[in-house]
Design a protein around this motif. Structure first.
Motif, PDB file in Angstrom:
ATOM      1  N   PHE A  42      -2.197  -8.443  -6.322  1.00 20.67           N
ATOM      2  CA  PHE A  42      -2.061  -8.873  -4.928  1.00 20.67           C
ATOM      3  C   PHE A  42      -3.343  -8.590  -4.136  1.00 20.67           C
ATOM      4  O   PHE A  42      -3.765  -9.399  -3.285  1.00 20.67           O
ATOM      5  CB  PHE A  42      -0.875  -8.156  -4.265  1.00 20.67           C
ATOM      6  N   ALA A  43      -3.968  -7.438  -4.389  1.00 17.54           N
ATOM      7  CA  ALA A  43      -5.212  -7.100  -3.676  1.00 17.54           C
ATOM      8  C   ALA A  43      -6.321  -8.078  -4.006  1.00 17.54           C
ATOM      9  O   ALA A  43      -7.123  -8.468  -3.138  1.00 17.54           O
ATOM     10  CB  ALA A  43      -5.621  -5.663  -4.038  1.00 17.54           C
ATOM     11  N   LYS A  44      -6.377  -8.492  -5.260  1.00 17.57           N
ATOM     12  CA  LYS A  44      -7.397  -9.463  -5.684  1.00 17.57           C
ATOM     13  C   LYS A  44      -7.159 -10.811  -5.017  1.00 17.57           C
ATOM     14  O   LYS A  44      -8.107 -11.500  -4.604  1.00 17.57           O
ATOM     15  CB  LYS A  44      -7.378  -9.598  -7.195  1.00 17.57           C
ATOM     16  N   SER A  45      -5.855 -11.189  -4.891  1.00 13.72           N
ATOM     17  CA  SER A  45      -5.535 -12.474  -4.252  1.00 13.72           C
ATOM     18  C   SER A  45      -5.854 -12.448  -2.766  1.00 13.72           C
ATOM     19  O   SER A  45      -6.201 -13.472  -2.178  1.00 13.72           O
ATOM     20  CB  SER A  45      -4.052 -12.813  -4.459  1.00 13.72           C
ATOM     21  N   LEU A  46      -5.762 -11.265  -2.154  1.00 11.35           N
ATOM     22  CA  LEU A  46      -6.025 -11.126  -0.720  1.00 11.35           C
ATOM     23  C   LEU A  46      -7.464 -10.713  -0.432  1.00 11.35           C
ATOM     24  O   LEU A  46      -7.804 -10.379   0.698  1.00 11.35           O
ATOM     25  CB  LEU A  46      -5.063 -10.092  -0.116  1.00 11.35           C
ATOM     26  N   SER A  47      -8.299 -10.696  -1.460  1.00 12.81           N
ATOM     27  CA  SER A  47      -9.745 -10.407  -1.335  1.00 12.81           C
ATOM     28  C   SER A  47     -10.009  -8.980  -0.844  1.00 12.81           C
ATOM     29  O   SER A  47     -10.925  -8.734  -0.047  1.00 12.81           O
ATOM     30  CB  SER A  47     -10.406 -11.420  -0.386  1.00 12.81           C
ATOM     31  N   HIS A  48      -9.209  -8.029  -1.297  1.00 14.60           N
ATOM     32  CA  HIS A  48      -9.444  -6.623  -0.982  1.00 14.60           C
ATOM     33  C   HIS A  48     -10.085  -5.964  -2.215  1.00 14.60           C
ATOM     34  O   HIS A  48      -9.396  -5.379  -3.052  1.00 14.60           O
ATOM     35  CB  HIS A  48      -8.134  -5.918  -0.627  1.00 14.60           C
ATOM     36  N   GLU A  49     -11.405  -6.117  -2.308  1.00 11.70           N
ATOM     37  CA  GLU A  49     -12.079  -5.595  -3.495  1.00 11.70           C
ATOM     38  C   GLU A  49     -12.132  -4.066  -3.507  1.00 11.70           C
ATOM     39  O   GLU A  49     -12.290  -3.463  -4.578  1.00 11.70           O
ATOM     40  CB  GLU A  49     -13.500  -6.162  -3.554  1.00 11.70           C
ATOM     41  N   GLN A  50     -11.987  -3.415  -2.353  1.00  8.28           N
ATOM     42  CA  GLN A  50     -12.055  -1.965  -2.301  1.00  8.28           C
ATOM     43  C   GLN A  50     -10.730  -1.288  -2.650  1.00  8.28           C
ATOM     44  O   GLN A  50     -10.682  -0.075  -2.825  1.00  8.28           O
ATOM     45  CB  GLN A  50     -12.482  -1.534  -0.887  1.00  8.28           C
ATOM     46  N   PHE A  51      -9.688  -2.082  -2.731  1.00  7.39           N
ATOM     47  CA  PHE A  51      -8.371  -1.499  -3.027  1.00  7.39           C
ATOM     48  C   PHE A  51      -8.316  -1.007  -4.469  1.00  7.39           C
ATOM     49  O   PHE A  51      -8.780  -1.683  -5.384  1.00  7.39           O
ATOM     50  CB  PHE A  51      -7.257  -2.527  -2.783  1.00  7.39           C
ATOM     51  N   LYS A  52      -7.721   0.170  -4.663  1.00  8.21           N
ATOM     52  CA  LYS A  52      -7.543   0.725  -5.987  1.00  8.21           C
ATOM     53  C   LYS A  52      -6.139   1.323  -6.079  1.00  8.21           C
ATOM     54  O   LYS A  52      -5.765   2.197  -5.288  1.00  8.21           O
ATOM     55  CB  LYS A  52      -8.589   1.796  -6.284  1.00  8.21           C
ATOM     56  N   ALA A  53      -5.360   0.845  -7.016  1.00  9.96           N
ATOM     57  CA  ALA A  53      -3.983   1.324  -7.195  1.00  9.96           C
ATOM     58  C   ALA A  53      -4.005   2.623  -8.011  1.00  9.96           C
ATOM     59  O   ALA A  53      -3.744   2.638  -9.212  1.00  9.96           O
ATOM     60  CB  ALA A  53      -3.135   0.262  -7.882  1.00  9.96           C
ATOM     61  N   SER A  54      -4.328   3.698  -7.354  1.00 16.09           N
ATOM     62  CA  SER A  54      -4.396   5.009  -8.021  1.00 16.09           C
ATOM     63  C   SER A  54      -3.007   5.654  -8.059  1.00 16.09           C
ATOM     64  O   SER A  54      -2.038   5.162  -7.462  1.00 16.09           O
ATOM     65  CB  SER A  54      -5.368   5.917  -7.273  1.00 16.09           C
ATOM     66  N   ASN A  55      -2.926   6.786  -8.741  1.00 14.42           N
ATOM     67  CA  ASN A  55      -1.664   7.536  -8.779  1.00 14.42           C
ATOM     68  C   ASN A  55      -1.280   8.046  -7.391  1.00 14.42           C
ATOM     69  O   ASN A  55      -0.099   8.107  -7.038  1.00 14.42           O
ATOM     70  CB  ASN A  55      -1.771   8.708  -9.754  1.00 14.42           C
ATOM     71  N   GLY A  56      -2.309   8.425  -6.605  1.00  8.74           N
ATOM     72  CA  GLY A  56      -2.031   8.861  -5.240  1.00  8.74           C
ATOM     73  C   GLY A  56      -1.434   7.760  -4.393  1.00  8.74           C
ATOM     74  O   GLY A  56      -0.498   7.983  -3.617  1.00  8.74           O
ATOM     75  N   TRP A  57      -1.958   6.538  -4.530  1.00 11.60           N
ATOM     76  CA  TRP A  57      -1.386   5.409  -3.793  1.00 11.60           C
ATOM     77  C   TRP A  57       0.051   5.160  -4.210  1.00 11.60           C
ATOM     78  O   TRP A  57       0.924   4.894  -3.362  1.00 11.60           O
ATOM     79  CB  TRP A  57      -2.226   4.157  -4.039  1.00 11.60           C
ATOM     80  N   LEU A  58       0.324   5.268  -5.517  1.00 14.51           N
ATOM     81  CA  LEU A  58       1.677   5.030  -6.017  1.00 14.51           C
ATOM     82  C   LEU A  58       2.667   6.044  -5.441  1.00 14.51           C
ATOM     83  O   LEU A  58       3.768   5.674  -5.002  1.00 14.51           O
ATOM     84  CB  LEU A  58       1.681   5.073  -7.544  1.00 14.51           C
ATOM     85  N   GLU A  59       2.307   7.317  -5.419  1.00 13.05           N
ATOM     86  CA  GLU A  59       3.193   8.347  -4.894  1.00 13.05           C
ATOM     87  C   GLU A  59       3.448   8.144  -3.405  1.00 13.05           C
ATOM     88  O   GLU A  59       4.574   8.280  -2.925  1.00 13.05           O
ATOM     89  CB  GLU A  59       2.605   9.737  -5.148  1.00 13.05           C
ATOM     90  N   ASN A  60       2.397   7.816  -2.662  1.00 14.10           N
ATOM     91  CA  ASN A  60       2.569   7.563  -1.226  1.00 14.10           C
ATOM     92  C   ASN A  60       3.417   6.313  -0.968  1.00 14.10           C
ATOM     93  O   ASN A  60       4.216   6.272  -0.027  1.00 14.10           O
ATOM     94  CB  ASN A  60       1.203   7.420  -0.555  1.00 14.10           C
ATOM     95  N   PHE A  61       3.243   5.303  -1.806  1.00 10.21           N
ATOM     96  CA  PHE A  61       4.038   4.075  -1.675  1.00 10.21           C
ATOM     97  C   PHE A  61       5.530   4.380  -1.875  1.00 10.21           C
ATOM     98  O   PHE A  61       6.397   3.908  -1.125  1.00 10.21           O
ATOM     99  CB  PHE A  61       3.555   3.041  -2.692  1.00 10.21           C
ATOM    100  N   LYS A  62       5.843   5.202  -2.879  1.00 11.88           N
ATOM    101  CA  LYS A  62       7.241   5.544  -3.146  1.00 11.88           C
ATOM    102  C   LYS A  62       7.827   6.387  -2.017  1.00 11.88           C
ATOM    103  O   LYS A  62       8.996   6.234  -1.652  1.00 11.88           O
ATOM    104  CB  LYS A  62       7.354   6.278  -4.482  1.00 11.88           C
ATOM    105  N   LYS A  63       7.031   7.292  -1.441  1.00 12.33           N
ATOM    106  CA  LYS A  63       7.521   8.125  -0.343  1.00 12.33           C
ATOM    107  C   LYS A  63       7.783   7.285   0.906  1.00 12.33           C
ATOM    108  O   LYS A  63       8.789   7.478   1.600  1.00 12.33           O
ATOM    109  CB  LYS A  63       6.514   9.216  -0.023  1.00 12.33           C
ATOM    110  N   ARG A  64       6.876   6.326   1.192  1.00 13.49           N
ATOM    111  CA  ARG A  64       7.027   5.523   2.399  1.00 13.49           C
ATOM    112  C   ARG A  64       8.243   4.616   2.344  1.00 13.49           C
ATOM    113  O   ARG A  64       8.861   4.327   3.375  1.00 13.49           O
ATOM    114  CB  ARG A  64       5.758   4.689   2.633  1.00 13.49           C
TER     115      ARG A  64
END
Length: 551
Positions: A42-64
């Motif tokens: 999805f980030a690639k389709s939206l042209s967000h080259e700086q986005f990185k789906a790290s483990n930290g992002w995953l944990e925060n996504f689940k909490k939110r």
């Protein structure tokens, strides 16, 4: 105050969340790696080259979004809600004409009878690991009525027809059968139905039994006391009461009993052995300890509600009194128990002299009465489980002390190898009292023959004298008195006369015999000089009786 921080790439997170909801609606299993991979796309389709789906992002996504990782279990997701709702609507018509206590559900389940719980308390820094789980399995058939007042005796299916642990055991708390794979078959299920049909005919009942349509249930002949109804295909996870929590509760309580036994053996410094016989005893206790409210609520969840009870409240919890009254009605009620300890000649004389028929209680009925008493006491909720699982050492010492005060200390005490008799505290107690202990061999109750003979007499005596099921404890003293003051064939004397030198007089003494003794002035005590001679004569009489029996 801490400020709540939002995501750096809200559009990416919104796309991932919508995609995740679509997966859950379609019941598609997803995990963390798949979620991160989809976020990268999805980030690639939206042209967000700086986005990185790290483990930290995953944990925060689940909490939110309040997302947790769980194990997929059960079959309810594959059940059509329309079929289940239609079944619940038509169910009331099937239940018409039957009382709630006559509506049953039966189901099989696998029981890994040696398995321990897979969770435990531990220290935070301690590595929590266990051994390999036992794969030894039994098939268990459970059946219970709608009110939870009649839990039928479970059927266990094993692989061995006659396990070694059954050696010397005459009765079992649950039914047992076997085949090569320990599975339920159509033949075994038909035999079980036939047994239940006979049981219900004796009680003059007609029941409605709900079962699933598995291949083992395909042979259902016509029965006189049982009407069988099948649940809708592929809906048992939502339409079968036993699958709504009764079986799960049973297995939870079963593993709890396994842990209790292991801890008890650790305290007694013994190795724990869980064989099929031990599993049968634990199954029996666990099945009886399932709360009535659990059963009632599981039936209600599946729509088993009569028209008169369709409201928002739970069904009333009915104590197990109907079943008790039905079984106790089979047992004749008499005040006189002398016939059970005397010969049959006196009974025949009474029959000739009296116009009223004398009802007799069979050993089978008397045994059923004692089983009913045990079942009743095990269902008491305000009593500690240890009281009925096994007498502890403290209780045994208390009873033995009471016996010593009443009858004096014996030279020798013969007992089985129960945990209370083999404990160090009990051995210390007997050593302090200068009493020799003799332990019989395991699995040979005949070695404790004196107790077994007395038990065989107690069974029919209690059945004859008890009028109501809640009065059994009030007649034990009468039974004890009758045995102690009845002439035994082997000795030619009563136990009371051999022990005390006199005949005891009590409320249930044979009035005719007592009156004759008074008229003839024969009810005299034996002095100390002649008591020893009386015991020697009784011993000689016993030896002659044994010689005649051997011939």
């Amino acid at each position: 105050r801490k400020r709540k921080r939002g995501p750096d790439f809200s559009d990416v997170e919104e796309c991932v969340f919508k995609w995740f909801k679509q997966c859950r609606d379609a019941n598609v299993s997803t995990g963390g790696p798949i979620l991160k991979e989809k976020a990268e796309n999805f980030a690639k389709s939206l042209s967000h080259e700086q986005f990185k789906a790290s483990n930290g992002w995953l944990e925060n996504f689940k909490k939110r979004h309040d997302i947790s990782f769980r194990k997929v279990c059960g079959e309810s997701a594959g059940v059509s809600d329309n079929v289940v709702n239609e079944w619940k609507i038509n169910l009331s018509e099937l239940l018409e004409g039957y009382k709630p206590c006559d509506i049953f559900n039966a189901d099989e389940t696998a029981l890994f009878y040696k398995c321990m719980p897979d969770k435990t308390l531990t220290f935070k820094n301690e590595k929590c690991s266990g051994g390999k789980h036992s794969k030894e399995r039994l098939t268990l058939l459970l059946a219970v009525n709608m009110t939870g007042t009649d839990k039928l005796k479970p059927l266990i299916i094993g692989k061995s027809k006659n396990p070694r642990c059954f050696a010397g055991v005459k009765s079992f708390p649950v039914n047992y059968t076997a085949n090569k794979k320990a599975w339920m078959t159509s033949e075994l299920f038909a035999e079980w139905l036939l047994r239940i049909d006979k049981q219900m005919k004796i009680q003059k009942l007609k029941i409605l039994l709900f079962i699933d349509n598995c291949p083992a249930h395909n042979i259902i002949p016509n029965y006189q006391a049982i009407k069988v109804k099948f649940l809708p295909p592929n809906t048992t996870s939502k339409s079968q009461p036993l699958d709504q929590g009764i079986i799960k509760t049973f297995k939870t309580l079963y593993r709890k009993e396994i842990v209790r036994k292991i801890i008890s053996d650790m305290d007694d410094e013994k190795s724990t052995v869980i064989d099929i016989l031990q599993a049968m005893r634990i199954v029996h206790k666990t099945w009886r300890n399932i709360a009535t409210s659990t059963i009632v609520n599981c039936f209600r969840t599946c729509g088993f509600v009569l028209e008169s009870e369709k409201d928002d409240t739970l069904m009333p919890i009915i104590e197990n009194t109907d079943t008790d009254d039905r079984e106790w009605a089979m047992i004749a009620n008499h005040d006189d128990i002398t016939d059970s300890v005397r010969g049959t000649e006196d009974v025949d004389d009474i029959e000739e002299a009296s116009s009223e028929p004398v009802h007799r209680v069979s050993m089978k009925q008397a045994t059923a009465a004692l089983i009913l008493l045990r079942t009743f006491t095990e269902q008491l909720s305000n009593v500690d489980d240890k009281v009925y699982s096994a007498l502890n050492t403290e209780e045994v010492i208390k009873y033995v002390k009471e016996y010593f005060r009443t009858y004096s200390k014996p030279k020798r005490l013969i007992s089985d190898r129960g945990t209370a008799f083999t404990s160090n505290d009990f051995k210390t107690f007997l050593s302090r009292e200068s009493v020799e202990q003799v332990l019989i061999a395991t699995g040979t109750p005949r070695a404790n023959g004196q107790v077994e003979v007395v038990n065989q007499s107690i069974t029919p005596m209690i059945a004859k004298i008890v009028k109501h099921s809640d009065e059994w404890d009030q007649v034990l003293s009468k039974v004890e008195f009758a045995i102690n003051n009845t002439i035994h064939k082997a000795t030619g004397q009563t136990p009371s006369k051999l022990l005390f030198g006199i005949e005891q007089v009590g409320e249930i003494t044979d009035k005719v015999r007592y009156a004759l003794d008074v008229l003839n002035e024969t009810n005299e005590s034996v002095d100390a000089d002649n008591l020893l001679k009386l015991r020697e004569t009784a011993s000689d009489h016993k030896l002659k009786t044994q010689e005649c029996d051997s011939v």
